[in-house]
Design a protein around this motif. Structure first.
Motif, mmCIF file in Angstrom:
data_model
loop_
_atom_site.group_PDB
_atom_site.id
_atom_site.type_symbol
_atom_site.label_atom_id
_atom_site.label_comp_id
_atom_site.label_asym_id
_atom_site.label_seq_id
_atom_site.Cartn_x
_atom_site.Cartn_y
_atom_site.Cartn_z
ATOM 1 N N ASP A 208 35.216 26.042 36.346
ATOM 2 C CA ASP A 208 36.596 26.489 36.607
ATOM 3 C C ASP A 208 37.463 26.347 35.365
ATOM 4 O O ASP A 208 38.228 27.264 35.014
ATOM 5 N N ILE A 209 37.351 25.213 34.695
ATOM 6 C CA ILE A 209 38.170 24.953 33.501
ATOM 7 C C ILE A 209 37.854 25.953 32.396
ATOM 8 O O ILE A 209 38.761 26.505 31.761
ATOM 9 N N ARG A 210 36.582 26.208 32.184
ATOM 10 C CA ARG A 210 36.191 27.118 31.101
ATOM 11 C C ARG A 210 36.583 28.558 31.409
ATOM 12 O O ARG A 210 36.958 29.315 30.506
ATOM 13 N N LYS A 211 36.496 28.946 32.663
ATOM 14 C CA LYS A 211 36.931 30.303 33.027
ATOM 15 C C LYS A 211 38.418 30.486 32.752
ATOM 16 O O LYS A 211 38.847 31.515 32.227
ATOM 17 N N GLU A 212 39.202 29.485 33.117
ATOM 18 C CA GLU A 212 40.642 29.551 32.865
ATOM 19 C C GLU A 212 40.940 29.575 31.372
ATOM 20 O O GLU A 212 41.860 30.260 30.926
ATOM 21 N N ARG A 213 40.150 28.844 30.620
ATOM 22 C CA ARG A 213 40.331 28.825 29.164
ATOM 23 C C ARG A 213 40.051 30.199 28.573
ATOM 24 O O ARG A 213 40.809 30.689 27.725
ATOM 25 N N LEU A 214 38.993 30.828 29.026
ATOM 26 C CA LEU A 214 38.655 32.169 28.541
ATOM 27 C C LEU A 214 39.742 33.178 28.902
ATOM 28 O O LEU A 214 40.107 34.030 28.090
ATOM 29 N N LYS A 215 40.259 33.076 30.112
ATOM 30 C CA LYS A 215 41.334 33.980 30.531
ATOM 31 C C LYS A 215 42.576 33.787 29.667
ATOM 32 O O LYS A 215 43.236 34.750 29.279
ATOM 33 N N ASP A 220 36.608 37.623 28.350
ATOM 34 C CA ASP A 220 35.871 37.829 29.596
ATOM 35 C C ASP A 220 35.416 36.479 30.150
ATOM 36 O O ASP A 220 34.720 35.721 29.474
ATOM 37 N N ASP A 221 35.812 36.170 31.397
ATOM 38 C CA ASP A 221 35.459 34.872 31.959
ATOM 39 C C ASP A 221 34.005 34.801 32.413
ATOM 40 O O ASP A 221 33.567 33.807 32.988
ATOM 41 N N HIS A 222 33.251 35.873 32.178
ATOM 42 C CA HIS A 222 31.820 35.851 32.476
ATOM 43 C C HIS A 222 30.988 35.549 31.226
ATOM 44 O O HIS A 222 29.761 35.658 31.243
ATOM 45 N N ALA A 223 31.662 35.183 30.155
ATOM 46 C CA ALA A 223 30.970 34.867 28.908
ATOM 47 C C ALA A 223 30.048 33.666 29.103
ATOM 48 O O ALA A 223 30.206 32.876 30.048
ATOM 49 N N ASN A 224 29.083 33.539 28.220
ATOM 50 C CA ASN A 224 28.084 32.474 28.321
ATOM 51 C C ASN A 224 28.727 31.086 28.371
ATOM 52 O O ASN A 224 28.206 30.164 28.999
ATOM 53 N N TYR A 225 29.890 30.944 27.734
ATOM 54 C CA TYR A 225 30.619 29.674 27.682
ATOM 55 C C TYR A 225 30.906 29.146 29.082
ATOM 56 O O TYR A 225 30.915 27.938 29.321
ATOM 57 N N ALA A 226 31.146 30.075 30.027
ATOM 58 C CA ALA A 226 31.463 29.674 31.392
ATOM 59 C C ALA A 226 30.326 29.972 32.366
ATOM 60 O O ALA A 226 30.506 29.900 33.584
ATOM 61 N N ASN A 227 29.170 30.304 31.830
ATOM 62 C CA ASN A 227 28.014 30.584 32.683
ATOM 63 C C ASN A 227 27.470 29.284 33.269
ATOM 64 O O ASN A 227 27.278 28.297 32.565
#
Length: 272
Positions: A208-215, A220-227
């Motif tokens: 959740d935290i990484r998706k929000e960071r990407l946004k 794109d919140d589907h990047a490997n960073y948030a996978n």
């Protein structure tokens, strides 16, 4: 040169460095738009001849004396000497000390330089903050050997804000990011395990935290960073590193930065 001599003068007299009195005089002088006041600091005044000299100079220059003297004998002498010579003299901290003594029912210590000692605490805090910035995110592994506390965790486990919060408590903190593709610095295994704290977090919370960071970065919140698979791989590697360190682990999944910091602080104080 003539204009320089016409500037109003305030002599700041102190039995310490005189910073407090000078700051008060500067604050007061800022209220006068057309007055360019010259402040002449006279620090470490401990004897009557120095007071005689300052009062004489103030009289010659039609100046004011602002003083922070806490030794009663020296302060009383200055007040009497200034009054006899017709020189305006202002006790900058005396009234506050007297009022505190009255309300708190406690006599003052009358020790010069106590404010300066407090300043040393301030400078230690600044030093700790600078340390946290310099050795943030594993920038220089040498900081690990100098740190009071080392924070270990994967990306987005609040290592940096935790470092800054603990720095405000005058602790030197280094933090080390854990990435599967990168072997942790060897310095991490050279320090006492009592200094190290692993920051554990649940995969779901980290996702959740990484998706929000990407946004927030417009990515794109589907990047490997948030996978999720990537996150689990990182956390498994983190567990392996922590097992090697055999250090204290703090679960930050549901904790605010302040809560985690206070938890670490309490352990640190008990150990030291």
């Amino acid at each position: 040169m003539a204009d320089q001599k016409q500037r109003p003068i305030v002599y700041v007299v102190s039995d310490s460095v005189g910073e407090t009195a000078e700051l008060v005089v500067k604050a007061a002088s800022s209220q006068f738009n057309s007055t360019n006041i010259e402040i002449r600091r006279v620090p470490y005044v401990e004897d009557k001849p120095t007071i005689d000299e300052v009062v004489a100079l103030a009289k010659d220059h039609h100046a004011i004396i602002g003083y922070t003297l806490v030794v009663p004998e020296i302060k009383d002498y200055l007040m009497e000497k200034a009054a006899s010579e017709g020189v305006p003299a202002v006790d900058i901290v005396g009234p506050m000390i007297n009022q505190m003594a009255s309300v708190f029912k406690e006599g003052p210590r009358n020790e010069p330089g106590l404010v300066h000692k407090l300043d040393e605490e301030y400078f230690r805090k600044v030093e700790a903050i600078e340390f946290a910035v310099k050795y943030d995110d594993g920038r220089d592994p040498r900081g690990i050997l100098k740190a009071d506390i080392i924070l270990v965790g994967v990306s987005r486990t609040s290592k940096t804000p935790l470092s800054q919060y603990l720095a405000l408590k005058r602790l030197k903190v280094a933090n080390v990011p854990i990435v599967p593709e990168v072997e942790p610095p060897e310095e991490l295994f050279q320090v006492s395990k009592s200094k190290c704290y692993g920051l554990r977090i649940s995969p779901e919370k980290l996702n959740d935290i990484r998706k929000e960071r990407l946004k927030a970065l417009g990515l794109d919140d589907h990047a490997n960073y948030a996978n999720m698979d990537r996150i689990k791989k990182e956390l498994n590697y983190f567990d392996n590193v922590i097992d090697r360190l055999d250090c204290k682990v703090v679960d930050v999944s549901t904790k605010a930065v302040e809560e985690t910091a206070n938890y670490i602080l309490n352990i640190h104080k008990k150990r030291n």
